[in-house]
Structure formats: C-alpha cells, structure tokens
Design a protein around this motif. Sequence first.
Motif, PDB file in Angstrom:
ATOM      1  N   UNK A 101       5.428  -1.296  61.254  1.00  0.00           N
ATOM      2  CA  UNK A 101       4.493  -2.275  60.679  1.00  0.00           C
ATOM      3  C   UNK A 101       4.091  -1.903  59.257  1.00  0.00           C
ATOM      4  N   UNK A 102       3.837  -0.625  58.984  1.00  0.00           N
ATOM      5  CA  UNK A 102       3.432  -0.181  57.642  1.00  0.00           C
ATOM      6  C   UNK A 102       4.541  -0.468  56.620  1.00  0.00           C
ATOM      7  N   UNK A 103       5.801  -0.167  56.992  1.00  0.00           N
ATOM      8  CA  UNK A 103       6.931  -0.416  56.089  1.00  0.00           C
ATOM      9  C   UNK A 103       7.127  -1.916  55.847  1.00  0.00           C
ATOM     10  N   UNK A 104       6.936  -2.707  56.879  1.00  0.00           N
ATOM     11  CA  UNK A 104       7.075  -4.161  56.751  1.00  0.00           C
ATOM     12  C   UNK A 104       6.021  -4.689  55.777  1.00  0.00           C
ATOM     13  N   UNK A 105       4.784  -4.265  55.963  1.00  0.00           N
ATOM     14  CA  UNK A 105       3.697  -4.716  55.093  1.00  0.00           C
ATOM     15  C   UNK A 105       3.899  -4.335  53.640  1.00  0.00           C
ATOM     16  N   UNK A 106       4.479  -3.170  53.420  1.00  0.00           N
ATOM     17  CA  UNK A 106       4.695  -2.684  52.054  1.00  0.00           C
ATOM     18  C   UNK A 106       6.068  -3.072  51.506  1.00  0.00           C
ATOM     19  N   UNK A 107       6.907  -3.708  52.314  1.00  0.00           N
ATOM     20  CA  UNK A 107       8.281  -4.041  51.943  1.00  0.00           C
ATOM     21  C   UNK A 107       8.978  -2.793  51.392  1.00  0.00           C
ATOM     22  N   UNK A 108       8.819  -1.691  52.126  1.00  0.00           N
ATOM     23  CA  UNK A 108       9.400  -0.425  51.669  1.00  0.00           C
ATOM     24  C   UNK A 108      10.670  -0.102  52.448  1.00  0.00           C
ATOM     25  N   UNK A 109      11.403   0.861  51.938  1.00  0.00           N
ATOM     26  CA  UNK A 109      12.688   1.248  52.522  1.00  0.00           C
ATOM     27  C   UNK A 109      12.520   1.828  53.918  1.00  0.00           C
ATOM     28  N   UNK A 110      13.447   1.439  54.807  1.00  0.00           N
ATOM     29  CA  UNK A 110      13.538   2.017  56.144  1.00  0.00           C
ATOM     30  C   UNK A 110      14.992   2.424  56.348  1.00  0.00           C
ATOM     31  N   UNK A 111      15.202   3.685  56.723  1.00  0.00           N
ATOM     32  CA  UNK A 111      16.560   4.147  56.988  1.00  0.00           C
ATOM     33  C   UNK A 111      16.948   3.715  58.390  1.00  0.00           C
ATOM     34  N   UNK A 112      18.124   3.116  58.508  1.00  0.00           N
ATOM     35  CA  UNK A 112      18.590   2.621  59.800  1.00  0.00           C
ATOM     36  C   UNK A 112      20.035   3.052  60.024  1.00  0.00           C
ATOM     37  N   UNK A 113      20.396   3.135  61.294  1.00  0.00           N
ATOM     38  CA  UNK A 113      21.773   3.433  61.684  1.00  0.00           C
ATOM     39  C   UNK A 113      22.267   2.245  62.497  1.00  0.00           C
ATOM     40  N   UNK A 114      23.426   1.727  62.135  1.00  0.00           N
ATOM     41  CA  UNK A 114      24.010   0.590  62.844  1.00  0.00           C
ATOM     42  C   UNK A 114      24.451   1.066  64.223  1.00  0.00           C
ATOM     43  N   UNK A 115      23.965   0.389  65.281  1.00  0.00           N
ATOM     44  CA  UNK A 115      24.333   0.773  66.642  1.00  0.00           C
ATOM     45  C   UNK A 115      25.254  -0.247  67.304  1.00  0.00           C
ATOM     46  N   UNK A 116      25.253  -1.482  66.817  1.00  0.00           N
ATOM     47  CA  UNK A 116      26.145  -2.509  67.354  1.00  0.00           C
ATOM     48  C   UNK A 116      26.354  -3.574  66.292  1.00  0.00           C
ATOM     49  N   UNK A 117      27.556  -4.120  66.250  1.00  0.00           N
ATOM     50  CA  UNK A 117      27.877  -5.148  65.262  1.00  0.00           C
ATOM     51  C   UNK A 117      27.656  -6.555  65.814  1.00  0.00           C
ATOM     52  N   UNK A 118      27.112  -6.639  67.014  1.00  0.00           N
ATOM     53  CA  UNK A 118      26.809  -7.947  67.596  1.00  0.00           C
ATOM     54  C   UNK A 118      25.419  -7.909  68.221  1.00  0.00           C
ATOM     55  N   UNK A 119      24.858  -9.077  68.411  1.00  0.00           N
ATOM     56  CA  UNK A 119      23.530  -9.191  69.010  1.00  0.00           C
ATOM     57  C   UNK A 119      23.659  -9.272  70.531  1.00  0.00           C
ATOM     58  N   UNK A 120      22.543  -9.104  71.241  1.00  0.00           N
ATOM     59  CA  UNK A 120      22.598  -9.209  72.706  1.00  0.00           C
ATOM     60  C   UNK A 120      23.183 -10.554  73.143  1.00  0.00           C
ATOM     61  N   UNK A 121      23.833 -10.557  74.310  1.00  0.00           N
ATOM     62  CA  UNK A 121      24.463 -11.773  74.843  1.00  0.00           C
ATOM     63  C   UNK A 121      23.432 -12.896  74.969  1.00  0.00           C
TER      64      UNK A 121
END
Length: 188
Positions: A79-99
Amino acid sequence: MKQIIYTLILALVGASGLVLANHEPAKETSKKSISKPLTIAERKAALKKWEASPDGVMFKKWEASPAGQKVYAAEAKIRKNIGAFSNMEAIVTSLSLPAGSRLGFGIMVKINGEDYILSFGPEKSGNNILNTNTEFEQLHNLKVKDKIIIRSHSVSHAPKYSYPIVAGDYVEQDHKIIYKRALRQGGC
C-alpha cells in the motif's frame, strides 16, 4: 391590380413576421438530468442495501474468510509503494493469469514474498500495418524468474481471485522501460 399585389405582399410579410416572432430558438438542453453527488447518508444507505443483497453477503463472507484476509494482508504490504508510486521489485512467476480470468493481458509476479496479479488491461489488435500489438510486445518477451521493477497507482481485489490485482502502470527490466501506460487524453 397594384393594390391587390401590394395587399398580398403586405399580408405575406405580416404573416411571415408573425411566424418568425413566435418561433422560439431550438434549445439544445440535454434531457439527461445532471446527477448530484450522493450525500454521506445516501451513500451509507446504498452500501447497507448492497450489503444485504446476495452479492454483498457473499463479498462479506469472502472478506472474513482466510482467503480474503490473505488478499488484504498482501495488499497492505504494498500500500505504501502504491500511494507513493514508487519502485517495487518483482519476480515473474507465471506468464498467464489464473484460469477464467477476465482482466485482459497480465502476468503473475511475486513482490516481497507475496503473489500478485499484474494486470495491464485488454489487448488491442490491429495497432499497426502488420496487425500486431506493439503496446505489450516487450512484456510478451518476459520469462518466468525475470526480475522487473514495477510501479502502480492502484491495487484492487475481487472474491474471484486469490491474489490482489495490481494495475500495471510502469514496468522496467535491466534499467530499460519495457512498458509505460499511456495517459488518457481529453477527460476522465
């Protein structure tokens, strides 16, 4: 004969003058009523009515369930990062969304040990001469386990999904911007 012609012309001028005098200009007023914002009491009443509906009851049960609590806890972590529009490090776990997902194009990512849906919205076809989509082209080149930096303006949830839904507004990989949501032009 001249008198008759003058009388007819005078009558015609008089009649057309009356027609023009009684003619009201067409008003282009919208038939739609302009809705005023609801008062706080009206909003509370509408919320109570919705909460009593079958959809509202189902949503309240989901919120209180372990699955709902897990989604809310994951939202709170970013929530803090969203509010500040700041960087979040992420790792891709799947190239598709849930069924059964109806979020358009998106991928699954892990941020701070929690799984999230990273949604970009519907894919538009026919953006160029070759009829291929260039908006998400670089995102389609991502692979599982790729590290990316994301920024978002919003996170949401729905009982249908076991993960919070992060709006993909900005994605960077290896210090290169691979996606940036275009700003809306001309209004809301």
